[in-house]
Every structure is written in structure tokens, then in C-alpha cells.
Design a protein around this motif. Structure first.
Motif, PDB file in Angstrom:
ATOM      1  N   MET A   1      58.948 -74.439 107.736  1.00 45.48           N
ATOM      2  CA  MET A   1      59.448 -73.403 108.636  1.00 45.48           C
ATOM      3  C   MET A   1      59.302 -72.020 108.013  1.00 45.48           C
ATOM      4  O   MET A   1      58.899 -71.057 108.673  1.00 45.48           O
ATOM      5  CB  MET A   1      60.918 -73.674 108.964  1.00 45.48           C
ATOM      6  N   MET A   2      59.578 -71.927 106.723  1.00 45.77           N
ATOM      7  CA  MET A   2      59.460 -70.650 106.028  1.00 45.77           C
ATOM      8  C   MET A   2      58.001 -70.204 105.943  1.00 45.77           C
ATOM      9  O   MET A   2      57.677 -69.028 106.170  1.00 45.77           O
ATOM     10  CB  MET A   2      60.052 -70.760 104.623  1.00 45.77           C
ATOM     11  N   LEU A   3      57.100 -71.143 105.650  1.00 46.67           N
ATOM     12  CA  LEU A   3      55.681 -70.801 105.562  1.00 46.67           C
ATOM     13  C   LEU A   3      55.155 -70.285 106.896  1.00 46.67           C
ATOM     14  O   LEU A   3      54.400 -69.295 106.936  1.00 46.67           O
ATOM     15  CB  LEU A   3      54.873 -72.028 105.123  1.00 46.67           C
ATOM     16  N   GLN A   4      55.566 -70.934 107.981  1.00 45.64           N
ATOM     17  CA  GLN A   4      55.127 -70.466 109.296  1.00 45.64           C
ATOM     18  C   GLN A   4      55.668 -69.075 109.589  1.00 45.64           C
ATOM     19  O   GLN A   4      54.977 -68.232 110.166  1.00 45.64           O
ATOM     20  CB  GLN A   4      55.575 -71.457 110.370  1.00 45.64           C
ATOM     21  N   GLY A   5      56.913 -68.827 109.181  1.00 40.85           N
ATOM     22  CA  GLY A   5      57.479 -67.496 109.377  1.00 40.85           C
ATOM     23  C   GLY A   5      56.781 -66.436 108.547  1.00 40.85           C
ATOM     24  O   GLY A   5      56.815 -65.243 108.890  1.00 40.85           O
ATOM     25  N   LEU A   6      56.129 -66.851 107.467  1.00 42.59           N
ATOM     26  CA  LEU A   6      55.417 -65.920 106.585  1.00 42.59           C
ATOM     27  C   LEU A   6      53.936 -65.801 106.930  1.00 42.59           C
ATOM     28  O   LEU A   6      53.173 -65.183 106.191  1.00 42.59           O
ATOM     29  CB  LEU A   6      55.569 -66.367 105.125  1.00 42.59           C
ATOM     30  N   GLY A   7      53.539 -66.423 108.033  1.00 40.36           N
ATOM     31  CA  GLY A   7      52.160 -66.240 108.495  1.00 40.36           C
ATOM     32  C   GLY A   7      51.204 -67.372 108.197  1.00 40.36           C
ATOM     33  O   GLY A   7      49.994 -67.217 108.368  1.00 40.36           O
ATOM     34  N   VAL A   8      51.718 -68.515 107.759  1.00 44.64           N
ATOM     35  CA  VAL A   8      50.853 -69.675 107.514  1.00 44.64           C
ATOM     36  C   VAL A   8      50.957 -70.590 108.725  1.00 44.64           C
ATOM     37  O   VAL A   8      52.015 -71.179 108.969  1.00 44.64           O
ATOM     38  CB  VAL A   8      51.274 -70.443 106.239  1.00 44.64           C
ATOM     39  N   PRO A   9      49.918 -70.739 109.532  1.00 43.99           N
ATOM     40  CA  PRO A   9      50.009 -71.571 110.742  1.00 43.99           C
ATOM     41  C   PRO A   9      50.264 -73.032 110.403  1.00 43.99           C
ATOM     42  O   PRO A   9      49.879 -73.509 109.339  1.00 43.99           O
ATOM     43  CB  PRO A   9      48.641 -71.375 111.410  1.00 43.99           C
ATOM     44  N   ARG A  10      50.918 -73.723 111.321  1.00 46.04           N
ATOM     45  CA  ARG A  10      51.287 -75.119 111.086  1.00 46.04           C
ATOM     46  C   ARG A  10      50.069 -75.987 110.825  1.00 46.04           C
ATOM     47  O   ARG A  10      50.118 -76.908 109.998  1.00 46.04           O
ATOM     48  CB  ARG A  10      52.076 -75.667 112.294  1.00 46.04           C
ATOM     49  N   GLN A  11      48.956 -75.704 111.502  1.00 49.74           N
ATOM     50  CA  GLN A  11      47.762 -76.524 111.311  1.00 49.74           C
ATOM     51  C   GLN A  11      47.127 -76.344 109.933  1.00 49.74           C
ATOM     52  O   GLN A  11      46.298 -77.152 109.518  1.00 49.74           O
ATOM     53  CB  GLN A  11      46.725 -76.237 112.408  1.00 49.74           C
TER      54      GLN A  11
END
Length: 241
Positions: A133-143
């Protein structure tokens, strides 16, 4: 002259004189007080040396744990488990800089009582879920985030899990993100797991960690962690040897 002759001479033997033996002073014994005195002197010398050299020595102790390589573009970024915030922030920074297309996130063993909590209808996220969740919030897409459903309990487990992924996908370079004082042990673990496979391992200490090699002993938390890290490192080296 007769008074200097030996009186115990046997009959028929020529009496002869015997020179008196010189009196030698007895050596002074090394007593208990002397031992205590020298022990105190040596302790003071040792204490003075420790005080004088403690900062350079402790700095070297801290620096030995830190392994950092010049980074170049890789196939994957590996964000090791534990201290998710500092490590996740660093992994996201490297991803946004274009150093890799994927970020791998491990799955920690569930804490005690986790399943009982879920059975009672309480949704408590795993550490992996929080990191994703944190990575996605920092701009790393889930895929772009890769993971595994296998529970991993140690750095060695993570290294071998990543090794399986790297070999399966044919990757040949990876960036491993972890806290600074954990980098040496992690580097050794990944080298062992990838032994015989042509993959370049680059260590990236989490830049958001507050660990400092030149002052770690001033922080009670890092003092404890460095001691534990050396214990784990020694265990790893002995086990591998």
C-alpha cells in the motif's frame, strides 16, 4: 695454620681448607600485593587506550556492517522485510529513478493470534500488505510489485526465494534494499543463494534509516541492534563454514 685445618679429615688424608661460600641475598618474592598493583596499572593503561581509541574503533565496527555498491539499472529491486517505512521509501525512490521495472516484496510469518483475530471478523493487514500500500502511494504501480505467498522467516529465506524468482525469469541483476547495518549479512545471504548463477547483486542501504556508523553507540536502539547483528553474522558465518 693448624687451626685452619679440617678437624674431620680421615686418618692418612692430608687435611685441606675449604673456602667459605659467599652469602647471596635472597630474591624478593612476587607477592599478592604486587600482583594487585600490576593488575591495576594494566587496567588503567587498557582503560586509557579504550578511551583514546574508542571512537575510531566503534566507527569501524559500524562501518563493517554497511555494504553499499554503486547502483546501475537492474532487472528487479528487492525490498527486504522489516522496517518497512525506511526500506519502502528507498525502494520507491529507486523505482522512480528508473533503476528497475519491478519491486519484490517478501511475506513475513503471521504474528501469533492473527488467525484468531481474522476469525472474529477483524481485518488486520499483514506487513506485506502495508508495504504494498505504501509503495503504491509512493508511485509504484501494483503491477510492478512482485511477491510470493510463501512465508519467509529470515534473510536467508528471502534470499533463496528471490533466487528462485531470478532464475525462473532469467534476471541477471538485482538491487537489494535494507537497513544499513543489515546490508553485509544480506549481501552474504544473496551471494550464497545465487551461487553458480550469473547475477549481479547490488546493495542499497535505506537512506531514510537513522543508523550512523560514526555514532551508532550513542543510540540505545542501535547499540542493541548492532550487537544482535554481529551475533547473527557470526552464526551465519559459522553455519556456512
Amino acid at each position: 695454620m693448624d687451626r685452619w685445618l679440617r678437624l674431620d679429615a680421615a686418618p692418612g688424608q692430608e687435611p685441606h681448607s675449604e673456602a667459605p661460600k659467599p652469602i647471596e641475598p635472597e630474591g624478593r618474592r612476587f607477592g599478592r600485593i604486587d600482583a594487585i598493583k600490576w593488575a591495576v596499572i594494566l587496567a588503567l593503561i587498557l582503560y586509557s587506550l579504550v578511551i583514546y581509541y574508542r571512537v575510531p574503533f566503534l566507527t569501524r565496527v559500524g562501518r563493517y556492517l554497511v555494504v553499499e555498491h554503486p547502483l546501475e539499472r537492474a532487472d528487479i529491486i528487492v525490498c527486504l522485510m522489516g522496517e518497512e517505512v525506511a526500506r519502502g521509501l528507498t525502494a520507491a525512490d529507486l523505482y522512480r529513478k528508473g533503476l528497475a521495472r519491478y519491486v519484490f516484496v517478501g511475506r513475513e510469518i503471521l504474528p501469533d493470534g492473527y488467525r484468531a483475530l481474522r476469525d472474529r471478523g477483524v481485518n488486520y493487514p499483514e506487513s506485506r500488505d502495508l508495504l504494498l500500500m505504501m509503495l503504491q502511494g509512493l508511485g509504484v504501480p501494483r503491477q510492478a510489485c512482485l511477491s510470493s505467498n510463501r512465508f519467509l522467516k529470515s534473510t536467508i529465506d528471502e534470499a533463496y526465494e528471490v533466487s528462485r524468482l531470478v532464475r525462473k525469469r532469467g534476471y541477471h541483476s538485482l538491487i537489494v534494499v535494507t537497513t544499513p547495518h543489515h546490508t553485509r549479512r544480506a549481501w552474504l545471504a544473496f551471494r550464497k543463494a545465487l551461487e553458480g548463477y550469473p547475477a549481479k547483486v547490488m546493495m542499497a542501504p535505506a537512506r531514510y534509516s537513522k543508523f550512523r556508523a560514526d555514532s551508532w553507540w550513542k543510540n540505545r536502539r542501535y547499540l542493541k541492534e548492532v550487537i544482535i547483528e554481529y551475533q547473527k553474522l557470526l552464526y551465519y558465518l559459522v553455519k556456512e563454514l
